[in-house]
Design a protein around this motif. Structure first.
Motif: not given
Length: 175
Positions: A128-133, A145-150
């Motif tokens: 669930g550690m996804n990189w967004h632009l 970097m957006i994950s389930g934690e922050g």
């Protein structure tokens, strides 16, 4: 970092970094990029825009760990079908936000907005550690970097993010 104009040397460095030497066959093409932009009401930031049009629309080689997803796609571990995503609404953050472990329950609307508004997903490092632009809002052109934690911003944009990955440098100290 220019998000409005692409430097041909930057585009060449991106091509070299992801090993996209197929003459642009894996690229989406300009008509595909323009159709995506029109459908979603945004103009993608450079150099990502030219990268998907001319170099490659996704890459199994990376970055990140499991490769770049195609424009508009979501990694298999994303957690939703993406139906709530709206690229025209501004990405809501300008600084890191760690919601896990916070004593207060995070605002559900703000949390949904972090995942769904104003950004495209570049790919995943798994778990669930996804990189967004970011494509809309004050951080337009920056990678997060957006994950389930922050959520935390990367130091700069797409080209710097790819260069750091290609050099084998860790991302976690780049914020």
């Amino acid at each position: 970092m220019s998000i409005e104009h692409v430097d041909p040397d930057v585009l060449a460095a991106l091509r070299d970094a992801v090993g996209a030497d197929d003459g642009g066959e894996s690229a989406l093409g300009w008509p595909g990029v323009h159709a995506f932009e029109q459908r979603h009401g945004v103009v993608l930031p450079e150099p990502y825009r030219s990268f998907v049009a001319e170099v490659s629309d996704g890459s199994h080689a990376g970055p990140p760990e499991y490769g770049l997803v195609a424009l508009g796609d979501l990694p298999s571990d994303y957690g939703s079908d993406g139906s709530e995503r709206d690229l025209t609404r501004p990405f809501p953050l300008t600084g890191p936000w760690l919601w896990e472990g916070d004593d207060d329950e995070p605002d559900k609307d703000r949390l949904r907005s972090v995942f769904d508004d104003g950004s495209i997903v570049l790919g995943t490092d798994g778990c669930g550690m996804n990189w967004h632009l970011v494509v809309t809002g004050p951080h337009r052109g920056r990678v997060w970097m957006i994950s389930g934690e922050g959520a935390m911003p990367f130091e700069s944009g797409f080209a710097a993010w790819v260069a750091r990955w290609a050099a084998g440098e860790p991302w976690f100290d780049a914020g």
